[in-house]
Motif scaffolding. Structure first.
Motif, PDB file in Angstrom:
ATOM      1  N   SER A   1       7.076   3.190  -8.550  1.00 24.58           N
ATOM      2  CA  SER A   1       7.489   2.529  -7.311  1.00 24.58           C
ATOM      3  C   SER A   1       6.746   1.222  -7.089  1.00 24.58           C
ATOM      4  O   SER A   1       7.341   0.222  -6.696  1.00 24.58           O
ATOM      5  CB  SER A   1       7.271   3.463  -6.120  1.00 24.58           C
ATOM      6  OG  SER A   1       8.121   4.584  -6.194  1.00 24.58           O
ATOM      7  N   ILE A   2       5.426   1.222  -7.341  1.00 20.48           N
ATOM      8  CA  ILE A   2       4.671  -0.013  -7.113  1.00 20.48           C
ATOM      9  C   ILE A   2       5.073  -1.070  -8.127  1.00 20.48           C
ATOM     10  O   ILE A   2       5.128  -2.264  -7.802  1.00 20.48           O
ATOM     11  CB  ILE A   2       3.144   0.251  -7.157  1.00 20.48           C
ATOM     12  CG1 ILE A   2       2.370  -0.999  -6.739  1.00 20.48           C
ATOM     13  CG2 ILE A   2       2.697   0.710  -8.515  1.00 20.48           C
ATOM     14  CD1 ILE A   2       2.647  -1.507  -5.361  1.00 20.48           C
ATOM     15  N   ALA A   3       5.396  -0.670  -9.350  1.00 22.91           N
ATOM     16  CA  ALA A   3       5.862  -1.635 -10.347  1.00 22.91           C
ATOM     17  C   ALA A   3       7.183  -2.261  -9.896  1.00 22.91           C
ATOM     18  O   ALA A   3       7.365  -3.483  -9.953  1.00 22.91           O
ATOM     19  CB  ALA A   3       6.028  -0.964 -11.700  1.00 22.91           C
TER      20      ALA A   3
ATOM     21  N   ALA B   1       0.826  -1.205   0.000  1.00 19.93           N
ATOM     22  CA  ALA B   1       0.000   0.000   0.000  1.00 19.93           C
ATOM     23  C   ALA B   1       0.864   1.262   0.000  1.00 19.93           C
ATOM     24  O   ALA B   1       0.564   2.238  -0.703  1.00 19.93           O
ATOM     25  CB  ALA B   1      -0.926  -0.006   1.213  1.00 19.93           C
ATOM     26  N   VAL B   2       1.938   1.259   0.773  1.00 18.86           N
ATOM     27  CA  VAL B   2       2.841   2.413   0.816  1.00 18.86           C
ATOM     28  C   VAL B   2       3.521   2.598  -0.541  1.00 18.86           C
ATOM     29  O   VAL B   2       3.630   3.723  -1.049  1.00 18.86           O
ATOM     30  CB  VAL B   2       3.887   2.249   1.930  1.00 18.86           C
ATOM     31  CG1 VAL B   2       4.975   3.316   1.823  1.00 18.86           C
ATOM     32  CG2 VAL B   2       3.220   2.315   3.295  1.00 18.86           C
ATOM     33  N   ALA B   3       3.977   1.493  -1.141  1.00 24.43           N
ATOM     34  CA  ALA B   3       4.615   1.579  -2.462  1.00 24.43           C
ATOM     35  C   ALA B   3       3.644   2.153  -3.491  1.00 24.43           C
ATOM     36  O   ALA B   3       4.038   2.944  -4.359  1.00 24.43           O
ATOM     37  CB  ALA B   3       5.109   0.204  -2.898  1.00 24.43           C
ATOM     38  N   ALA B   4       2.371   1.767  -3.398  1.00 25.45           N
ATOM     39  CA  ALA B   4       1.368   2.276  -4.336  1.00 25.45           C
ATOM     40  C   ALA B   4       1.163   3.782  -4.159  1.00 25.45           C
ATOM     41  O   ALA B   4       0.888   4.500  -5.134  1.00 25.45           O
ATOM     42  CB  ALA B   4       0.052   1.538  -4.139  1.00 25.45           C
TER      43      ALA B   4
ATOM     44  N   GLY C   1      10.473   9.885   1.576  1.00 29.28           N
ATOM     45  CA  GLY C   1      11.282   8.716   1.219  1.00 29.28           C
ATOM     46  C   GLY C   1      10.718   8.008  -0.004  1.00 29.28           C
ATOM     47  O   GLY C   1       9.546   8.172  -0.351  1.00 29.28           O
ATOM     48  N   GLY C   2      11.545   7.215  -0.648  1.00 24.70           N
ATOM     49  CA  GLY C   2      11.128   6.455  -1.817  1.00 24.70           C
ATOM     50  C   GLY C   2      11.094   4.975  -1.539  1.00 24.70           C
ATOM     51  O   GLY C   2      11.050   4.541  -0.383  1.00 24.70           O
TER      52      GLY C   2
END
Length: 445
Positions: A269-271, A260-263, A409-410
């Motif tokens: 980022s989610i990829a 969820a955070v990556a999305a 942050g990433g």
């Protein structure tokens, strides 16, 4: 860990032989499991994009529904191994039958929930109007295979507890081959489309469950163990599984929060995150194989009343976990030029992926220790501690992960948070093994 007597070269070799004999076939069986979905995806993918999207949604729902019952394998392995160590094979198989009956009851209950709620579940998952009908069809048909899948889990735990990981490997390979043949025949030969893929998988899963039951029933008759359901035994199996269920749900929550955070970070980022998770899962299979060996070996030593042997085996498996983690970390670094292009050609995804991937590589030795100690404590039947430790880990990880976007942050920062999560897990598990409180000998804990 509590202090163990200095290991001799011969004792180390004995432990090494036991670990390899159990871990290698276990790894093969673990890898065979996700191949079911890969085969289904490859075959259904040629029907069209909506069908493949529907399969993806239904498969995710099915795997979530089944994975929460992983305790059927873990708890059964530990309980059966203790009986084996105590020299009571009849009671060991009787214990395993309780787990199998519990699996069957839970499977029927899940089917009763999934069948009527399939449209709602697919809608909640966000399926498009074109993909939803295919997802509902696949989910409803495949749900009939859930009791067989749970029986396979429990029966696998029985055989692992009996120190047999080869039979699960053979059954998994046979099931994989049957699934591929049935899918091809029913999808294209008979022309059933995505429904044919679902029925093929259900038949393959039921065949696997039948093969396991033949082996277990034969063992029960040979050792004079009763096959009838025992209410008290089933209740005891369920109670032993509750802490491991809490542990599994907490771990699932960690992974869901990370995704969820990556999305929230960006599509790029989610990829990249999904690519890393696929690699994370692959390395987890290798480390989990050692953990499975740990469950069986530790349970047997404690059942035999040999705490010194359990400590020595634990120490040797930790060494195996660290060494395996180092090797896996190096492989990730060395194979990244080959691995990354398999998943993406997007330069932005590659740039986001690479530094986070190196973080994963660095963390593999930590993961090795975590998986091994997790297996050791499962083998000792120390489920309540594992549940509490995982809840603590979730409580530490969740706020830190959720702060990553707010602090700018990433993806790399998110995966450093994942490393922190693994470090907390390692600390809690290490403290427990050092205390020696997990060492409870006897046929039952």
């Amino acid at each position: 860990m509590t202090q163990a007597p200095p290991a001799t070269r011969s004792s180390r070799r004995r432990h090494d032989r036991e670990i390899v004999a159990l871990a290698v076939p276990a790894f093969g069986a673990l890898v065979a499991e996700p191949l079911f979905v890969m085969v289904d995806s490859a075959i259904v993918g040629h029907l069209g994009t909506p069908q493949l999207a529907g399969l993806g949604i239904a498969a995710a729902l099915l795997m979530t529904a089944v994975s929460v019952f992983a305790f059927l394998a873990y708890a059964t392995t530990a309980a059966v191994a203790r009986r084996v160590g105590a020299g009571d094979l009849s009671a060991a198989i009787r214990q395993g039958m309780d787990g199998i009956w519990l699996a069957l009851l839970l499977g029927v209950a899940v089917v009763a929930v999934v069948l009527p709620s399939a449209p709602w579940l697919v809608d909640v998952f966000g399926a498009s109007d074109t993909a939803a009908p295919f997802a509902i069809t696949y989910l409803r048909i495949s749900s009939f295979g859930i009791p067989a899948m749970l029986v396979v889990m429990a029966a696998t735990g029985v055989l692992r507890g009996l120190q047999d990981t080869r039979t699960p490997l053979y059954v998994a390979l046979g099931g994989f081959a049957a699934n591929a043949a049935l899918n091809l025949g029913l999808v294209y030969g008979v022309g059933l489309g995505i429904a044919g893929s679902a029925w093929g998988t259900v038949i393959a899963q039921c065949s696997m469950a039948a093969a396991y039951l033949v082996v277990v029933v034969r063992g029960a008759r040979h050792h004079g163990a009763s096959l009838r359901p025992d209410t008290e035994g089933i209740r005891a199996s369920a109670q032993a599984g509750v802490p491991l269920l809490i542990r599994t749900l907490s771990l699932r929550a960690v992974l869901l929060i990370a995704t969820a955070v990556a999305a929230r970070l960006s599509d790029t980022s989610i990829a990249a995150h999904q690519i890393i998770l696929s690699l994370w899962s692959l390395t987890a299979f290798a480390l989990d194989a050692i953990a499975i060996a740990g469950q069986a070996i530790i349970g047997r030593y404690l059942g035999a009343g040999d705490p010194a042997g359990a400590r020595a085996a634990c120490r040797r498996m930790v060494e195996w976990g660290i060494a395996s983690g180092v090797v896996l970390g190096l492989l990730i670094v060395l194979a990244r030029p080959l691995f990354i292009p398999l998943f993406t050609s997007d330069p932005a995804v590659k740039d986001t992926l690479l530094p986070a991937l190196l973080v994963v590589a660095v963390s593999q030795p930590i993961a090795g220790v975590v998986f091994v100690l997790d297996g050791v404590l499962m083998g000792a039947g120390d489920g309540p501690y594992l549940a509490g430790a995982m809840l603590i880990t979730l409580a530490v990880f969740a706020p830190i992960a959720l702060l990553v976007p707010a602090l700018g942050g990433g993806l790399t920062a998110l995966w450093w948070a994942m490393v922190l999560m693994m470090t907390v897990r390692m600390a809690t598990l290490w403290l427990r093994t050092r205390s020696g409180r997990w060492i409870v000998t006897g046929a039952t804990r």
